[in-house]
Design a protein around this motif. Structure first.
Motif, PDB file in Angstrom:
ATOM      1  N   GLN A  21       0.778  -1.396   0.083  1.00  0.00           N
ATOM      2  CA  GLN A  21      -0.102  -0.112   0.019  1.00  0.00           C
ATOM      3  C   GLN A  21       0.882   1.401  -0.111  1.00  0.00           C
ATOM      4  O   GLN A  21       0.589   2.265  -0.763  1.00  0.00           O
ATOM      5  N   PHE A  22       2.090   1.291   0.746  1.00  0.00           N
ATOM      6  CA  PHE A  22       2.856   2.454   0.960  1.00  0.00           C
ATOM      7  C   PHE A  22       3.362   2.231  -0.656  1.00  0.00           C
ATOM      8  O   PHE A  22       3.523   3.747  -1.018  1.00  0.00           O
ATOM      9  N   SER A  23       3.977   1.524  -1.440  1.00  0.00           N
ATOM     10  CA  SER A  23       4.668   1.721  -2.479  1.00  0.00           C
ATOM     11  C   SER A  23       3.553   2.377  -3.602  1.00  0.00           C
ATOM     12  O   SER A  23       3.858   3.106  -4.346  1.00  0.00           O
ATOM     13  N   ARG A  24       2.129   1.896  -3.401  1.00  0.00           N
ATOM     14  CA  ARG A  24       1.063   2.683  -4.165  1.00  0.00           C
ATOM     15  C   ARG A  24       0.884   3.833  -4.073  1.00  0.00           C
ATOM     16  O   ARG A  24       0.888   4.812  -4.886  1.00  0.00           O
ATOM     17  N   ALA A  25       0.998   4.358  -2.593  1.00  0.00           N
ATOM     18  CA  ALA A  25       0.666   5.773  -2.227  1.00  0.00           C
ATOM     19  C   ALA A  25       1.845   6.582  -2.715  1.00  0.00           C
ATOM     20  O   ALA A  25       1.866   7.706  -3.298  1.00  0.00           O
ATOM     21  N   MET A  26       3.435   6.071  -2.512  1.00  0.00           N
ATOM     22  CA  MET A  26       4.461   6.812  -2.981  1.00  0.00           C
ATOM     23  C   MET A  26       4.170   6.896  -4.594  1.00  0.00           C
ATOM     24  O   MET A  26       4.726   7.965  -5.241  1.00  0.00           O
ATOM     25  N   SER A  27       3.867   5.906  -5.273  1.00  0.00           N
ATOM     26  CA  SER A  27       3.831   6.169  -6.629  1.00  0.00           C
ATOM     27  C   SER A  27       2.774   7.154  -7.214  1.00  0.00           C
ATOM     28  O   SER A  27       2.994   8.015  -8.064  1.00  0.00           O
ATOM     29  N   ALA A  28       1.698   7.139  -6.612  1.00  0.00           N
ATOM     30  CA  ALA A  28       0.465   8.260  -6.788  1.00  0.00           C
ATOM     31  C   ALA A  28       1.095   9.650  -6.471  1.00  0.00           C
ATOM     32  O   ALA A  28       1.093  10.420  -7.280  1.00  0.00           O
ATOM     33  N   MET A  29       2.051   9.500  -5.341  1.00  0.00           N
ATOM     34  CA  MET A  29       2.541  11.110  -5.145  1.00  0.00           C
ATOM     35  C   MET A  29       3.625  11.332  -6.020  1.00  0.00           C
ATOM     36  O   MET A  29       3.419  12.652  -6.183  1.00  0.00           O
ATOM     37  N   TYR A  30       4.460  10.392  -6.689  1.00  0.00           N
ATOM     38  CA  TYR A  30       5.552  10.976  -7.222  1.00  0.00           C
ATOM     39  C   TYR A  30       4.737  11.347  -8.774  1.00  0.00           C
ATOM     40  O   TYR A  30       5.286  12.055  -9.512  1.00  0.00           O
ATOM     41  N   LYS A  31       3.795  10.665  -9.264  1.00  0.00           N
ATOM     42  CA  LYS A  31       3.047  10.981 -10.584  1.00  0.00           C
ATOM     43  C   LYS A  31       2.736  12.198 -10.548  1.00  0.00           C
ATOM     44  O   LYS A  31       2.609  12.967 -11.336  1.00  0.00           O
ATOM     45  N   ALA A  32       2.143  12.581  -9.467  1.00  0.00           N
ATOM     46  CA  ALA A  32       1.506  13.937  -9.188  1.00  0.00           C
ATOM     47  C   ALA A  32       2.658  14.967  -9.220  1.00  0.00           C
ATOM     48  O   ALA A  32       2.434  16.182  -9.754  1.00  0.00           O
ATOM     49  N   GLU A  33       3.694  14.687  -8.327  1.00  0.00           N
ATOM     50  CA  GLU A  33       4.762  15.665  -8.518  1.00  0.00           C
ATOM     51  C   GLU A  33       5.554  15.682  -9.737  1.00  0.00           C
ATOM     52  O   GLU A  33       6.106  16.713 -10.105  1.00  0.00           O
ATOM     53  N   VAL A  34       5.951  14.673 -10.314  1.00  0.00           N
ATOM     54  CA  VAL A  34       6.735  14.592 -11.593  1.00  0.00           C
ATOM     55  C   VAL A  34       5.812  14.058 -12.743  1.00  0.00           C
ATOM     56  O   VAL A  34       5.815  12.589 -12.734  1.00  0.00           O
ATOM     57  N   PRO A  35       4.902  14.810 -13.377  1.00  0.00           N
ATOM     58  CA  PRO A  35       4.144  13.977 -14.317  1.00  0.00           C
ATOM     59  C   PRO A  35       4.915  13.204 -15.560  1.00  0.00           C
ATOM     60  O   PRO A  35       4.365  12.428 -15.924  1.00  0.00           O
ATOM     61  N   LEU A  36       6.246  13.671 -15.699  1.00  0.00           N
ATOM     62  CA  LEU A  36       6.852  12.703 -16.803  1.00  0.00           C
ATOM     63  C   LEU A  36       7.024  11.420 -16.288  1.00  0.00           C
ATOM     64  O   LEU A  36       7.053  10.407 -17.023  1.00  0.00           O
ATOM     65  N   TYR A  37       6.868  11.138 -14.995  1.00  0.00           N
ATOM     66  CA  TYR A  37       7.069   9.798 -14.381  1.00  0.00           C
ATOM     67  C   TYR A  37       5.899   9.184 -14.822  1.00  0.00           C
ATOM     68  O   TYR A  37       5.946   7.672 -15.009  1.00  0.00           O
TER      69      TYR A  37
END
Ligand code: OOG
Ligand code: NI
Length: 466
Positions: A21-37
């Motif tokens: 669940q943490f890895s999912r939350a981290m991925s969602a956060m990074y996607k919002a912070e760095v759209p290129l990801y």
């Protein structure tokens, strides 16, 4: 979230589930912070789909090992910490998610003033549930040669606290009680995520940032900010060359070379490439309290293709060939291919020569043979008769030379001198407050467990490698 039964508490959330669940939350956060990801994830998804469609045998092997189920959720990230107490607390935080320090990586010899470990799950069952890993580096202030700057950096780092008060409470609760309840686990994930968030406000003045940056860009990235922002998240691809080639069409600028071994029929270890760090606006705090707008590049995207985990013997061969390729004059890509020409490229040889670790399975033929009392008795004979089959273990770790290449391409630094031979695993472990796991021992244990399971299923007293 699913819960697991325990002698004491029936309602704890399993650490593997918290990690997922943490890895999912981290991925969602990074996607919002760095759209290129997010763009990169789409590209990798397409390439993986294509690879599976074009190669039925590959699809079948991934199905057999269960790799197919974890492929899309697989990510690793990286953080850089400033001091020993941050590292020690980070170890406790990761333990809540079933992640333990594996391996020691010295990057100082490649001119990057850090040493590192990877926090990850250590049992194949847990790795299957969520392979999320975090490459975690500790800045080595002692390698800053200017004593005043060193002390200044130390005092800035001493003043910061990268963890929320609540996450510390939840870590303590986990350590004392032995687990977290559902609502606590949800809160833990939210609170832990705060530590990895990007903050555009620096903690230092533009002038001090500049000074730190001149020592090494990495030093500025660690010292000048409020916390260890996650600096990349890396999905796993089945065809890294296709992703590398596809990046420019999507406006993503890849680094010049793919790190690691060359393309092979039987992939080994890890191949990696990244896209350049973004230039982001930040604000500095001046000594008189004013804000000053400036820029910083730290966050990037990376992709990886994972192959077989090598034994100590296989790894020594890899290191030697890589080293020769790096020393060679002329085109690096051709030198790499030439050097690796003698590295066996079929699984049977990798196994027979004990260059890689494998996982063994009983085949339907083996089950039938057992029922008829016609089983072979040695491992080699069982494999030859098709009673057992095997698949290489996936490499779950990192490679120091590759990691240094990724660091350097993203710090935008011209190659710089090495800090000499200053590997110091004892100091790292003292700061960590624990020993790091030996990754080779973990692969050997997984291999051994699979042999034991086969022996049990076939009713044999035991199976050994030779
Ligand atoms: C870590 C670079 C190394 C990898 O995958 O080898 C790395 C960093 O830049 O902090 O991520
Ligand atoms: Ni990485």
């Amino acid at each position: 979230m699913s819960v697991y039964a325990d002698a004491n508490r029936e309602t704890w959330v399993h650490p593997d589930e918290i990690r997922m669940q943490f890895s999912r939350a981290m991925s969602a956060m990074y996607k919002a912070e760095v759209p290129l990801y997010g763009e990169l994830l789409v590209l990798v998804g397409q390439v993986n789909q294509q690879a599976l469609e074009q190669d039925a045998e590959l699809a079948e092997r991934l199905q057999l090992t269960g790799e197919i189920q974890r492929l899309d959720m697989e990510r690793h990230g990286a953080i850089r910490l400033g001091c020993a107490s941050e590292l020690a607390t980070m170890r406790r935080l990761f333990a809540v998610m079933g992640m333990y320090p594996v391996g020691y990586y010295d990057l100082s010899c490649a001119g990057v003033p850090v040493h590192s470990t990877a926090f990850r799950a250590i049992h194949e069952g847990s790795l299957q549930h969520s392979p999320f890993r975090v490459f975690t580096s500790l800045l080595r202030l002692e390698l800053i040669d200017n004593p005043e700057l060193r002390e200044l950096a130390r005092s800035v780092l001493e003043r910061r606290n990268i963890f929320t008060a609540r996450v510390i409470e939840l870590i303590e609760r986990f350590e004392q009680a032995g687990g977290l309840e559902q609502t606590e686990a949800v809160e833990f994930i939210e609170q832990a995520l705060e530590t990895f968030r990007w903050h555009r406000e620096a903690t230092v003045s533009a002038a001090l940032y500049q000074q730190l940056s001149e020592q090494h860009r990495l030093i500025a990235d660690v010292v000048a900010f409020k916390g260890p922002h996650i600096n990349h998240l890396t999905p796993r691809t089945l065809d890294i060359d296709a992703v590398q080639a596809g990046m420019p069409q999507r406006g993503i600028e890849p680094k010049a070379i793919v790190e690691g071994p060359p393309a092979r029929r039987c992939p080994i270890l890890l191949r990696q490439t990244s896209f350049k760090a973004l230039h982001e606006q930040v604000v500095f705090v001046e000594d008189n309290g004013d804000w000053a707008v400036g820029g910083h590049s730290a966050r990037f995207g990376e992709i990886e293709q994972r192959g077989a985990a090598l034994t100590a013997k296989g790894r020594a061969l890899y290191d030697r060939m890589l080293d020769n390729a790096r020393q060679a004059d002329g085109d690096y890509a051709s030198a790499l291919v030439a050097q690796f020409a003698d590295f066996p490229d079929d699984y049977a040889s990798l196994r027979r020569q004990q260059l890689a670790y494998f996982r063994y399975f009983v085949s339907p033929v083996g089950r039938a043979a057992k029922a008829q009392g016609e089983l072979a008795s040695t491992l080699e004979a069982l494999l030859a008769a098709g009673h057992l089959c095997c698949e290489p273990l996936v490499y779950e770790d990192f490679l120091p030379v590759s990691a240094a290449g990724i660091f350097q391409s993203n710090l935008g630094d011209a190659a710089r001198d090495s800090y000499g031979n200053s590997a110091n695993q004892d100091a790292f472990e003292r700061d960590l407050g624990a020993r790091v796991y030996d990754e080779l021992a973990l692969y050997a244990e997984t291999q051994q467990r699979s042999l034991e399971r086969c022996a049990e299923q076939l009713g044999l007293p035991g199976l050994s490698l030779c």
